[in-house]
Design a protein around this motif. Structure first.
Motif, short mmCIF file in Angstrom:
data_model
loop_
_atom_site.label_atom_id
_atom_site.label_comp_id
_atom_site.label_asym_id
_atom_site.label_seq_id
_atom_site.Cartn_x
_atom_site.Cartn_y
_atom_site.Cartn_z
N ALA A 65 44.20 20.13 35.82
CA ALA A 65 43.63 20.70 34.60
C ALA A 65 42.42 21.57 34.89
O ALA A 65 42.26 22.66 34.32
CB ALA A 65 43.26 19.59 33.63
N ASP A 66 41.54 21.12 35.78
CA ASP A 66 40.34 21.88 36.11
C ASP A 66 40.70 23.24 36.71
O ASP A 66 40.08 24.26 36.37
CB ASP A 66 39.45 21.10 37.08
CG ASP A 66 38.73 19.94 36.42
OD1 ASP A 66 38.71 19.89 35.16
OD2 ASP A 66 38.19 19.08 37.15
N GLU A 67 41.68 23.24 37.58
CA GLU A 67 42.08 24.50 38.21
C GLU A 67 42.66 25.46 37.18
O GLU A 67 42.35 26.66 37.18
CB GLU A 67 43.08 24.25 39.33
CG GLU A 67 43.41 25.49 40.14
CD GLU A 67 44.27 25.17 41.34
OE1 GLU A 67 43.72 24.82 42.41
OE2 GLU A 67 45.52 25.27 41.22
N PHE A 68 43.47 24.93 36.28
CA PHE A 68 44.04 25.76 35.21
C PHE A 68 42.93 26.28 34.30
O PHE A 68 42.89 27.48 33.98
CB PHE A 68 45.06 24.96 34.41
CG PHE A 68 45.61 25.70 33.23
CD1 PHE A 68 46.63 26.63 33.37
CD2 PHE A 68 45.09 25.49 31.95
CE1 PHE A 68 47.13 27.33 32.28
CE2 PHE A 68 45.58 26.18 30.85
CZ PHE A 68 46.60 27.10 31.02
N ASN A 69 42.04 25.40 33.88
CA ASN A 69 40.93 25.81 33.00
C ASN A 69 40.08 26.90 33.64
O ASN A 69 39.67 27.86 32.98
CB ASN A 69 40.05 24.61 32.65
CG ASN A 69 40.72 23.64 31.69
OD1 ASN A 69 41.59 24.02 30.92
ND2 ASN A 69 40.32 22.37 31.76
N ASN A 70 39.80 26.75 34.93
CA ASN A 70 38.98 27.74 35.63
C ASN A 70 39.67 29.09 35.69
O ASN A 70 39.02 30.14 35.51
CB ASN A 70 38.65 27.25 37.05
CG ASN A 70 37.65 26.09 37.04
OD1 ASN A 70 36.88 25.94 36.10
ND2 ASN A 70 37.68 25.27 38.08
N MET A 71 40.97 29.09 35.92
CA MET A 71 41.70 30.36 35.96
C MET A 71 41.75 31.00 34.58
O MET A 71 41.71 32.22 34.46
CB MET A 71 43.11 30.14 36.50
CG MET A 71 43.19 29.92 37.99
SD MET A 71 44.88 30.05 38.64
CE MET A 71 44.56 29.87 40.40
N MET A 72 41.81 30.19 33.55
CA MET A 72 41.82 30.74 32.19
C MET A 72 40.46 31.33 31.82
O MET A 72 40.38 32.24 31.00
CB MET A 72 42.20 29.65 31.19
CG MET A 72 43.66 29.22 31.25
SD MET A 72 44.83 30.55 30.86
CE MET A 72 44.58 30.73 29.09
N LYS A 73 39.38 30.86 32.44
CA LYS A 73 38.05 31.36 32.13
C LYS A 73 37.69 32.61 32.93
O LYS A 73 36.89 33.43 32.48
CB LYS A 73 37.00 30.26 32.42
CG LYS A 73 37.08 29.06 31.49
CD LYS A 73 36.09 27.99 31.92
CE LYS A 73 36.21 26.76 31.03
NZ LYS A 73 35.32 25.66 31.49
#
Length: 338
Positions: A65-73
């Protein structure tokens, strides 16, 4: 209203594995896909999760989730394409930052479709159900698969049409690589329960029925909220594809969706091709479609280009679509209407 991400040719694609990563013995397959995308003018940024796979997942839920969230930001990344699906994406939903999500295209199917549907239902951001990254590793793509670019480059307020494929792949042949990846040998034939010309329209929602059914009753599967807040209660046009469910399990799932209100104000349902539609005690997949047709009194079409029996259309969750099926052929006209 629905918000459609913008996509230009010169972009950076983020590759992250919110479900399954790629085991060591298949790293070359992912590298080939990334190389092919670079050759087409895209930049690629791979996260750590894509290179690992243990206990049916790429990494612990929080890390995924953190990796996905970071890429979305990150402004440097304009689009996300996971390598493929998997089994346990649902574990990451409680860690996804829906409230601060930027508008970026996310493209994929199978287990990834659970994330796509949850994002559109909760945020009103359109998401793209279509090819995954590893299936773009060929020297070229078939005409149906290749439409993902044109569809995602469609501006808000415009429309784009896709047509049923000429042929589809009956079985995967990973030991016989080909320039096109897919081995398209069987004649495509879109069907309808009524055996008549079908015309239907509505806001598209859907995905792999095996996994999106688990959103029912959760904060991530509130179809009524989506309908009221994002599409002004316009009719919904559902599409489903079945990866592993038996005929009876699919029937149970569809009944549950009906009881949960997912088919309220539904204008039609489309089912993708599936190679698991086997008889259970004489109960056939056509019986499932017929019973659903009789209960809901809406058009039901099946064996469309969607899911694990490629190729597949690029279907946009949230877009307004007009679908026509006649004599085994179909067209899907999608309007990027807010």
């Amino acid at each position: 209203m629905i918000r459609y991400p913008a996509l230009n040719q010169a972009i950076t694609i983020g590759v992250t594995a919110p479900s399954s990563g790629v085991p060591t013995e298949l790293h070359q397959v992912l590298k080939e896909a990334c190389t092919r995308m670079v050759e087409q003018g895209y930049r690629i940024e791979c996260g750590e999760t894509v290179w690992t796979q243990e206990k049916a997942k790429s990494a612990p839920a929080k890390k995924r989730a953190d990796e996905f969230n970071n890429m979305m930001k990150k402004d440097e990344i304009q689009m996300i394409i996971p390598p493929w699906g998997g089994e346990l994406l649902i574990e990451i939903l409680e860690h996804i930052d829906f409230e601060n999500m930027k508008e970026k295209w996310i493209l994929g199917y199978s287990d990834v479709s659970l994330l796509l549907l949850a994002i559109t239902l909760k945020t009103g951001i359109a998401t793209a159900h279509g090819t995954n990254l590893v299936d773009l590793r060929g020297n070229y793509s078939d005409e149906t698969t290749a439409m993902w670019k044109s569809v995602l480059q469609t501006p808000t307020g415009s429309s784009i049409v896709q047509y049923s494929s000429e042929k589809y792949q009956k079985e995967w042949q990973h030991d016989h690589p080909s320039p096109c990846v897919f081995h398209l040998t069987e004649e495509t034939n879109w069907k309808s329960v009524s055996d008549k010309k079908v015309l239907m329209s509505g806001r598209l929602l859907g995905g792999c029925v095996d996994v999106i059914r688990h959103l029912i009753g959760t904060p991530y599967g509130d179809v009524r909220f989506f309908s009221k807040n994002y599409i002004k209660e316009e009719p919904i046009l559902w599409y489903f594809e079945n990866c592993e469910l038996s005929t009876t399990d699919l029937r149970r799932t569809l009944v549950q969706m009906k009881l949960a209100g997912w088919f309220e104000n539904c204008s039609g349902i489309m089912f993708g091709r599936s190679d698991v539609n086997t008889s259970v005690g004489g109960y056939e997949i056509e019986d499932v479609y017929q019973e659903l047709f009789e209960e809901l009194q809406i058009p039901i079409i099946y064996d469309i280009d969607c899911g694990h029996v490629p190729p597949q259309l690029t279907l946009i969750n949230g877009a307004f679509a007009k679908v026509e099926v006649e004599n085994g052929k179909g067209t899907v006209l999608q309007y990027f209407t807010e």
